[in-house]
Design a protein around this motif. Structure first.
Motif, PDB file in Angstrom:
ATOM      1  N   ALA A 247      -1.074  37.799   1.024  1.00  0.00           N
ATOM      2  CA  ALA A 247      -1.069  38.183   2.439  1.00  0.00           C
ATOM      3  C   ALA A 247      -2.217  39.141   2.759  1.00  0.00           C
ATOM      4  O   ALA A 247      -2.661  39.923   1.911  1.00  0.00           O
ATOM      5  CB  ALA A 247       0.259  38.817   2.807  1.00  0.00           C
TER       6      ALA A 247
ATOM      7  N   VAL B  35       5.852  40.492   4.788  1.00  0.00           N
ATOM      8  CA  VAL B  35       4.712  39.611   5.048  1.00  0.00           C
ATOM      9  C   VAL B  35       4.225  39.123   3.694  1.00  0.00           C
ATOM     10  O   VAL B  35       3.861  39.937   2.836  1.00  0.00           O
ATOM     11  CB  VAL B  35       3.588  40.376   5.787  1.00  0.00           C
TER      12      VAL B  35
ATOM     13  N   THR C  92      -0.219  34.528   4.460  1.00  0.00           N
ATOM     14  CA  THR C  92      -0.177  34.999   5.837  1.00  0.00           C
ATOM     15  C   THR C  92      -1.325  35.950   6.167  1.00  0.00           C
ATOM     16  O   THR C  92      -1.765  36.736   5.319  1.00  0.00           O
ATOM     17  CB  THR C  92       1.160  35.728   6.087  1.00  0.00           C
ATOM     18  N   GLN C  93      -1.761  35.901   7.433  1.00  0.00           N
ATOM     19  CA  GLN C  93      -2.713  36.878   7.943  1.00  0.00           C
ATOM     20  C   GLN C  93      -2.152  37.511   9.209  1.00  0.00           C
ATOM     21  O   GLN C  93      -1.784  36.808  10.150  1.00  0.00           O
ATOM     22  CB  GLN C  93      -4.066  36.224   8.249  1.00  0.00           C
TER      23      GLN C  93
ATOM     24  N   VAL D 101       7.241  37.007   7.827  1.00  0.00           N
ATOM     25  CA  VAL D 101       6.126  36.117   8.138  1.00  0.00           C
ATOM     26  C   VAL D 101       5.560  35.644   6.810  1.00  0.00           C
ATOM     27  O   VAL D 101       5.192  36.464   5.962  1.00  0.00           O
ATOM     28  CB  VAL D 101       5.038  36.836   8.969  1.00  0.00           C
ATOM     29  N   TYR D 102       5.488  34.321   6.631  1.00  0.00           N
ATOM     30  CA  TYR D 102       5.092  33.806   5.316  1.00  0.00           C
ATOM     31  C   TYR D 102       4.467  32.430   5.442  1.00  0.00           C
ATOM     32  O   TYR D 102       4.247  31.921   6.547  1.00  0.00           O
ATOM     33  CB  TYR D 102       6.288  33.799   4.367  1.00  0.00           C
TER      34      TYR D 102
ATOM     35  N   ASN E  87       1.443  29.998   5.536  1.00  0.00           N
ATOM     36  CA  ASN E  87       0.055  30.170   5.978  1.00  0.00           C
ATOM     37  C   ASN E  87       0.002  30.683   7.413  1.00  0.00           C
ATOM     38  O   ASN E  87      -0.985  30.465   8.121  1.00  0.00           O
ATOM     39  CB  ASN E  87      -0.686  28.834   5.891  1.00  0.00           C
ATOM     40  N   ALA E  88       1.046  31.345   7.844  1.00  0.00           N
ATOM     41  CA  ALA E  88       1.155  31.785   9.231  1.00  0.00           C
ATOM     42  C   ALA E  88       0.044  32.764   9.601  1.00  0.00           C
ATOM     43  O   ALA E  88      -0.457  33.518   8.764  1.00  0.00           O
ATOM     44  CB  ALA E  88       2.511  32.420   9.474  1.00  0.00           C
ATOM     45  N   ARG E  89      -0.323  32.720  10.896  1.00  0.00           N
ATOM     46  CA  ARG E  89      -1.323  33.646  11.453  1.00  0.00           C
ATOM     47  C   ARG E  89      -0.700  34.386  12.633  1.00  0.00           C
ATOM     48  O   ARG E  89      -0.130  33.768  13.534  1.00  0.00           O
ATOM     49  CB  ARG E  89      -2.559  32.887  11.938  1.00  0.00           C
TER      50      ARG E  89
ATOM     51  N   SER F 258       6.694  30.909   9.826  1.00  0.00           N
ATOM     52  CA  SER F 258       6.237  30.363   8.542  1.00  0.00           C
ATOM     53  C   SER F 258       5.389  29.117   8.739  1.00  0.00           C
ATOM     54  O   SER F 258       5.042  28.749   9.860  1.00  0.00           O
ATOM     55  CB  SER F 258       7.445  30.047   7.659  1.00  0.00           C
TER      56      SER F 258
ATOM     57  N   LYS G  63       0.952  29.659  14.267  1.00  0.00           N
ATOM     58  CA  LYS G  63       0.116  30.740  14.797  1.00  0.00           C
ATOM     59  C   LYS G  63       0.805  31.303  16.028  1.00  0.00           C
ATOM     60  O   LYS G  63       1.122  30.573  16.966  1.00  0.00           O
ATOM     61  CB  LYS G  63      -1.281  30.238  15.152  1.00  0.00           C
TER      62      LYS G  63
END
Length: 290
Positions: free
Chosen positions: A96, A110, A114-115, A128-129, A131-133, A147, A151
């Motif tokens: 993350a 997080v 994630t970013q 939040v996990y 590849n979520a943005r 998740s 985005k």
């Protein structure tokens, strides 16, 4: 009273983006770490508080003016940088990234790839996990889960027990809350609000001032919010009907000639306070004709 430092910077260092980060070593037992244990990497002592049980583990990195405090933990290969804040009981792990002026606090987690950046906030018991943005001014809080490749951006908020996954996009001033499930290639934007036990999935879009609630299901290629008729306020049904007739794609619905009534009528921005969860589009047409 001089408080004893709980860690020190060692000579072990790494270079990240022209910054030198130093591995830290525990000076006294606290939390789950013991005196002599090596931790992750920080640029300076301002990055990690000597108070509380906060810690940076393994190969995790904290740099810039970022701060980790309280009982927060950063571990795995996670990175916290720039002016980001991770505090209270928050956890940032795996790969993350938390940067910009983003804040992660409360019992939030997080992780994954994630970013979280910009001025975004993740707090409460939110997770939040994947590849979520989460950039810009977005908020994820309560017990919400975001998740997949989702985005959430702009001023959007996802909260309470809502779950947003897949390749979903939530933006603008949109809100997703309650026990809502959002997945697939869904887009929710504008001032839209999805709440209650509603589900929005596949390639559906919800926008404008539309409210979707109750046990409503919105799916397929449904578009809520495209035709500019506001059913969220008092209106003359005859005037509304004349306005609907300006859209020829609705005529087959009124004539009963189209089998996809619900999908066609769903192009009108109807609040589910008016088109209730147990009703179909035919109910709405009947009410307009009364």
């Amino acid at each position: 009273i001089v408080m004893m430092k709980k860690y020190e910077l060692t000579q072990n260092s790494i270079k990240i983006n022209n910054k030198t980060l130093y591995q830290i070593r525990v000076l006294k037992n606290f939390g789950s770490v013991k005196k002599g244990d090596l931790g992750g990497y920080i640029e300076a002592e301002k990055n990690l508080s000597h108070d509380g049980n906060c810690w940076v583990f393994g190969k995790a990195e904290v740099s810039g003016d970022a701060q980790v405090s309280g009982n927060a933990q950063v571990f795995g290969k996670a990175q916290v940088s720039e002016n980001a804040l991770v505090c209270e009981n928050a956890r940032v792990s795996e790969n993350a990234r938390v940067s910009g002026n983003a804040q992660v606090y409360g019992n939030a987690q997080v992780y994954g790839n994630t970013q979280v950046y910009g001025k975004a906030q993740v707090f409460g018991g939110a997770q939040v996990y994947g590849n979520a943005r989460v950039p810009e001014n977005a908020w994820i809080f309560g017990n919400a889960h975001v998740s997949g490749d989702t985005k959430v951006f702009g001023n959007a908020q996802v909260f309470e027990n809502a779950k947003v996954s897949g390749n979903a996009r939530v933006s603008g001033d949109a809100q997703v809350s309650g026990n809502t499930l959002v997945s697939g290639n869904v887009q929710i934007y504008g001032n839209a609000h999805v709440y209650g036990d509603a589900q929005v999935f596949e390639s559906a879009q919800v926008s404008g001032n539309v409210h979707v609630s109750g046990n409503a299901h919105v799916y397929g290629n449904t578009r809520l919010g495209y035709i500019p008729i506001d059913f969220d306020c008092d209106f003359d049904p005859y005037e509304a009907l004349k306005e609907i007739l300006n859209y020829p794609e609705i005529l087959p619905v009124l004539l009963g000639l189209n089998k996809n009534l619900d999908k066609l009528i769903s192009t009108i921005p109807v609040s589910y306070t008016h088109l209730r969860a147990h009703e179909t589009s035919l109910h709405l047409v009947c009410r307009l004709l009364l």
